[in-house]
Design a protein around this motif. Structure first.
Motif, PDB file in Angstrom:
ATOM      1  N   ASP A 166      -9.406  -6.567   4.619  1.00 47.87           N
ATOM      2  CA  ASP A 166      -9.489  -5.130   4.162  1.00 47.87           C
ATOM      3  C   ASP A 166      -8.427  -4.596   3.376  1.00 47.87           C
ATOM      4  O   ASP A 166      -8.578  -3.873   2.524  1.00 47.87           O
ATOM      5  CB  ASP A 166      -9.668  -4.312   5.568  1.00 47.87           C
ATOM      6  CG  ASP A 166     -11.294  -4.639   6.035  1.00 47.87           C
ATOM      7  OD1 ASP A 166     -12.018  -5.133   5.470  1.00 47.87           O
ATOM      8  OD2 ASP A 166     -11.376  -4.216   7.355  1.00 47.87           O
ATOM      9  N   ARG A 167      -7.149  -4.755   3.890  1.00 46.32           N
ATOM     10  CA  ARG A 167      -5.991  -4.328   3.175  1.00 46.32           C
ATOM     11  C   ARG A 167      -5.835  -4.848   1.748  1.00 46.32           C
ATOM     12  O   ARG A 167      -5.408  -4.375   0.526  1.00 46.32           O
ATOM     13  CB  ARG A 167      -4.643  -4.597   4.020  1.00 46.32           C
ATOM     14  CG  ARG A 167      -4.648  -3.744   5.291  1.00 46.32           C
ATOM     15  CD  ARG A 167      -3.020  -3.569   5.522  1.00 46.32           C
ATOM     16  NE  ARG A 167      -2.914  -2.514   6.265  1.00 46.32           N
ATOM     17  CZ  ARG A 167      -1.632  -2.330   7.012  1.00 46.32           C
ATOM     18  NH1 ARG A 167      -0.643  -2.712   6.682  1.00 46.32           N
ATOM     19  NH2 ARG A 167      -1.821  -0.931   7.732  1.00 46.32           N
ATOM     20  N   ASP A 207      -8.974  -7.731   9.213  1.00 43.31           N
ATOM     21  CA  ASP A 207      -7.863  -6.587   8.906  1.00 43.31           C
ATOM     22  C   ASP A 207      -7.204  -6.978   7.649  1.00 43.31           C
ATOM     23  O   ASP A 207      -6.897  -6.085   6.637  1.00 43.31           O
ATOM     24  CB  ASP A 207      -6.854  -6.375  10.195  1.00 43.31           C
ATOM     25  CG  ASP A 207      -7.637  -5.585  11.241  1.00 43.31           C
ATOM     26  OD1 ASP A 207      -8.784  -4.781  10.981  1.00 43.31           O
ATOM     27  OD2 ASP A 207      -7.167  -5.610  12.213  1.00 43.31           O
ATOM     28  N   GLN A 227      -6.766 -12.067  -2.198  1.00 43.59           N
ATOM     29  CA  GLN A 227      -8.250 -11.835  -1.808  1.00 43.59           C
ATOM     30  C   GLN A 227      -9.156 -13.059  -1.790  1.00 43.59           C
ATOM     31  O   GLN A 227      -9.856 -13.315  -0.709  1.00 43.59           O
ATOM     32  CB  GLN A 227      -9.098 -10.879  -2.873  1.00 43.59           C
ATOM     33  CG  GLN A 227      -8.965  -9.791  -2.741  1.00 43.59           C
ATOM     34  CD  GLN A 227     -10.137  -9.201  -3.572  1.00 43.59           C
ATOM     35  OE1 GLN A 227      -9.930  -8.952  -4.898  1.00 43.59           O
ATOM     36  NE2 GLN A 227     -10.821  -8.028  -2.909  1.00 43.59           N
ATOM     37  N   ILE A 260       0.986  -1.173   0.041  1.00 44.12           N
ATOM     38  CA  ILE A 260      -0.158  -0.078   0.062  1.00 44.12           C
ATOM     39  C   ILE A 260       0.914   1.127   0.004  1.00 44.12           C
ATOM     40  O   ILE A 260       0.435   2.006  -0.796  1.00 44.12           O
ATOM     41  CB  ILE A 260      -0.998   0.048   1.367  1.00 44.12           C
ATOM     42  CG1 ILE A 260      -1.967  -1.312   0.866  1.00 44.12           C
ATOM     43  CG2 ILE A 260      -1.593   1.299   1.436  1.00 44.12           C
ATOM     44  CD1 ILE A 260      -2.894  -1.211   2.123  1.00 44.12           C
ATOM     45  N   GLU A 289       1.215   6.620  -6.785  1.00 41.84           N
ATOM     46  CA  GLU A 289      -0.270   7.710  -7.200  1.00 41.84           C
ATOM     47  C   GLU A 289       0.430   9.150  -7.618  1.00 41.84           C
ATOM     48  O   GLU A 289      -0.113   9.763  -8.548  1.00 41.84           O
ATOM     49  CB  GLU A 289      -1.230   7.725  -6.072  1.00 41.84           C
ATOM     50  CG  GLU A 289      -2.518   8.457  -6.333  1.00 41.84           C
ATOM     51  CD  GLU A 289      -3.659   8.414  -5.391  1.00 41.84           C
ATOM     52  OE1 GLU A 289      -4.470   9.200  -5.447  1.00 41.84           O
ATOM     53  OE2 GLU A 289      -3.265   7.658  -4.394  1.00 41.84           O
ATOM     54  N   GLU A 321      -8.347  -6.163  -0.041  1.00 41.80           N
ATOM     55  CA  GLU A 321      -9.319  -5.486  -0.937  1.00 41.80           C
ATOM     56  C   GLU A 321      -8.880  -4.255  -1.200  1.00 41.80           C
ATOM     57  O   GLU A 321      -9.208  -3.700  -2.453  1.00 41.80           O
ATOM     58  CB  GLU A 321     -10.606  -5.289   0.014  1.00 41.80           C
ATOM     59  CG  GLU A 321     -11.925  -4.717  -0.743  1.00 41.80           C
ATOM     60  CD  GLU A 321     -12.172  -5.395  -1.891  1.00 41.80           C
ATOM     61  OE1 GLU A 321     -13.042  -4.729  -2.632  1.00 41.80           O
ATOM     62  OE2 GLU A 321     -12.261  -6.748  -1.820  1.00 41.80           O
ATOM     63  N   ARG A 322      -8.458  -3.155  -0.455  1.00 41.73           N
ATOM     64  CA  ARG A 322      -7.949  -2.073  -0.886  1.00 41.73           C
ATOM     65  C   ARG A 322      -6.881  -2.193  -1.971  1.00 41.73           C
ATOM     66  O   ARG A 322      -6.604  -1.243  -2.717  1.00 41.73           O
ATOM     67  CB  ARG A 322      -7.293  -1.352   0.626  1.00 41.73           C
ATOM     68  CG  ARG A 322      -7.047   0.165   0.083  1.00 41.73           C
ATOM     69  CD  ARG A 322      -6.358   1.036   0.992  1.00 41.73           C
ATOM     70  NE  ARG A 322      -6.023   2.305   1.061  1.00 41.73           N
ATOM     71  CZ  ARG A 322      -5.394   2.966   1.746  1.00 41.73           C
ATOM     72  NH1 ARG A 322      -4.921   2.445   3.102  1.00 41.73           N
ATOM     73  NH2 ARG A 322      -5.113   4.185   1.544  1.00 41.73           N
ATOM     74  N   LEU A 323      -5.767  -2.989  -1.763  1.00 41.74           N
ATOM     75  CA  LEU A 323      -4.657  -3.150  -2.674  1.00 41.74           C
ATOM     76  C   LEU A 323      -5.393  -3.530  -4.072  1.00 41.74           C
ATOM     77  O   LEU A 323      -4.884  -2.839  -5.059  1.00 41.74           O
ATOM     78  CB  LEU A 323      -3.911  -4.399  -2.300  1.00 41.74           C
ATOM     79  CG  LEU A 323      -2.895  -4.059  -1.193  1.00 41.74           C
ATOM     80  CD1 LEU A 323      -2.010  -5.182  -0.510  1.00 41.74           C
ATOM     81  CD2 LEU A 323      -1.728  -2.906  -1.578  1.00 41.74           C
ATOM     82  N   TYR A 324      -6.311  -4.539  -4.179  1.00 37.84           N
ATOM     83  CA  TYR A 324      -6.962  -4.916  -5.345  1.00 37.84           C
ATOM     84  C   TYR A 324      -7.629  -3.833  -6.105  1.00 37.84           C
ATOM     85  O   TYR A 324      -7.659  -3.236  -7.430  1.00 37.84           O
ATOM     86  CB  TYR A 324      -7.909  -6.097  -5.180  1.00 37.84           C
ATOM     87  CG  TYR A 324      -8.401  -6.640  -6.579  1.00 37.84           C
ATOM     88  CD1 TYR A 324      -7.819  -7.435  -7.273  1.00 37.84           C
ATOM     89  CD2 TYR A 324      -9.668  -6.080  -6.895  1.00 37.84           C
ATOM     90  CE1 TYR A 324      -8.359  -7.764  -8.561  1.00 37.84           C
ATOM     91  CE2 TYR A 324     -10.329  -6.553  -8.124  1.00 37.84           C
ATOM     92  CZ  TYR A 324      -9.567  -7.540  -8.945  1.00 37.84           C
ATOM     93  OH  TYR A 324     -10.109  -7.940 -10.271  1.00 37.84           O
ATOM     94  N   THR A 325      -8.518  -2.868  -5.176  1.00 42.46           N
ATOM     95  CA  THR A 325      -9.042  -1.786  -5.553  1.00 42.46           C
ATOM     96  C   THR A 325      -8.054  -0.780  -6.149  1.00 42.46           C
ATOM     97  O   THR A 325      -8.147   0.015  -7.359  1.00 42.46           O
ATOM     98  CB  THR A 325      -9.943  -0.975  -4.623  1.00 42.46           C
ATOM     99  OG1 THR A 325     -10.945  -2.220  -4.002  1.00 42.46           O
ATOM    100  CG2 THR A 325     -10.748  -0.098  -5.201  1.00 42.46           C
ATOM    101  N   LEU A 326      -7.097  -0.248  -5.434  1.00 44.28           N
ATOM    102  CA  LEU A 326      -6.026   0.610  -5.866  1.00 44.28           C
ATOM    103  C   LEU A 326      -5.277   0.344  -7.280  1.00 44.28           C
ATOM    104  O   LEU A 326      -5.200   0.847  -8.207  1.00 44.28           O
ATOM    105  CB  LEU A 326      -4.816   0.623  -5.091  1.00 44.28           C
ATOM    106  CG  LEU A 326      -5.090   1.659  -3.668  1.00 44.28           C
ATOM    107  CD1 LEU A 326      -4.096   1.534  -2.679  1.00 44.28           C
ATOM    108  CD2 LEU A 326      -5.498   3.017  -3.898  1.00 44.28           C
TER     109      LEU A 326
END
Length: 322
Positions: A227-228, A224, A197, A150, A157, A230-235
């Motif tokens: 969630d991380r 936890d 995931q 992350i 970004e 999931e955030r990585l895949y979304t990013l």
């Protein structure tokens, strides 16, 4: 390198190597974490067989490139995880396979090179987590590893935003190749995070014996990690889409510029086609051409050609073609 941590019910902590295995076997309710880095398969197999791990689990752990997965056996749960040994804001990353053998009183990890997440946890909070339960150590390793991902993605970004501004101001093929390279790396990372995931979804959906969901702290740790990832895949998906939009935008701008160039060339061609037609007619070598001997024929033709060119230029300007 083989290193180990042993925690006893009395709160004592011992650090050493594989020789702590004998102490663990004779100390009820003690927990042990054995970490093997860059060891030969023969050395790893000797320790893994001492824990009586399933032969299929050992075989999967020794495969060089096995997709991340989770699988439960009688006395342990195998988690194959894709960790990182290095990662930067340019998406230059070096993944490596990390295998977890999680049991009620033990955790065995093996990986070919240095794993940043294991290194940090082994030197800091690993002892306290191991005293609580081995599965908390495994989950925290994945949690820390996802944090490294992350951090680097968030740095990327900023680089991507600068690249977007540069592309809009002065786009060129060098920037395009850079964006395409980023996009290719994001695809590979997205595939890894998709596997991860899947692991966390299974942990959330199914009750593994050695990672029990009925314990609130274990379930919280699983959530936890989920969630991380999931955030990585979304990013990665978002950055992949942004890179795709930049590529499409650059192609659109290039096509628009090409259309402008082609329009100018078409206007020039449209003006000179009738002039070329007139020049072609009066360039024919026929003896009996009525205008051939006319005194002002040359000036008349020039006037006609300039008039046609002037009318067409006025017409094109009125239509805003150039």
């Amino acid at each position: 390198m083989i290193r180990a941590i042993l925690t006893t019910p009395e709160g004592e902590t011992h650090e050493g190597d594989e020789r702590l295995l004998a102490v663990w076997q004779t100390t009820p309710r003690s927990h042990i974490w054995i970490d093997m880095q860059g060891e030969s398969q023969q050395s790893e197999r000797a320790i893994l067989e001492a824990f009586e791990f399933h032969p299929m689990a050992i075989q999967d752990a020794h495969k060089d490139r096995h997709p991340p997965k989770i699988e439960e056996f009688e006395n342990h749960t195998l988690i194959i995880y894709r960790g990182i040994s290095s990662f930067d804001a340019e998406l230059n990353y070096l993944p490596q396979q990390v295998c977890f053998f999680v049991g009620e009183r033990f955790l065995v990890t093996l990986h070919p090179g240095q794993a940043l997440s294991i290194e940090r946890l082994f030197n800091e909070h690993g002892k306290a987590l191991l005293a609580h339960s081995p599965e908390h150590v495994a989950l925290r390793v994945m949690y820390i590893s996802a944090g490294f991902y992350i951090d680097s993605l968030l740095e990327f970004e900023t680089a991507l935003s600068d690249l977007e501004d540069e592309l809009l101001e002065n786009g060129n093929d060098v920037l395009m190749r850079k964006i395409i390279t980023y996009r290719s790396r994001l695809v590979k990372m997205r595939r890894i995070f998709s596997y991860h995931q899947g692991i966390t979804q299974e942990l959330t959906a199914y009750d593994y014996e050695h990672l029990p969901r009925e314990e609130s702290e274990t379930l919280h740790a699983i959530n936890d990690v989920a969630d991380r990832f999931e955030r990585l895949y979304t990013l990665t998906q978002m950055y992949y889409d942004i890179c795709g939009d930049l590529i499409d935008g650059y192609i659109s701008i290039s096509s628009h510029q090409l259309n402008i160039t082609m329009r100018v060339l078409t206007v020039i061609t449209a003006i000179f086609v009738p002039l070329t037609f007139i020049a072609g007619i009066y360039g024919m070598n026929f003896e009996n051409m009525p205008e051939l001997r006319y005194q002002y024929g040359y000036f008349f033709v020039w006037g006609a050609m300039l008039g046609i060119a002037g009318v067409m230029i006025w017409l094109f300007k009125r239509k805003h073609w150039f």
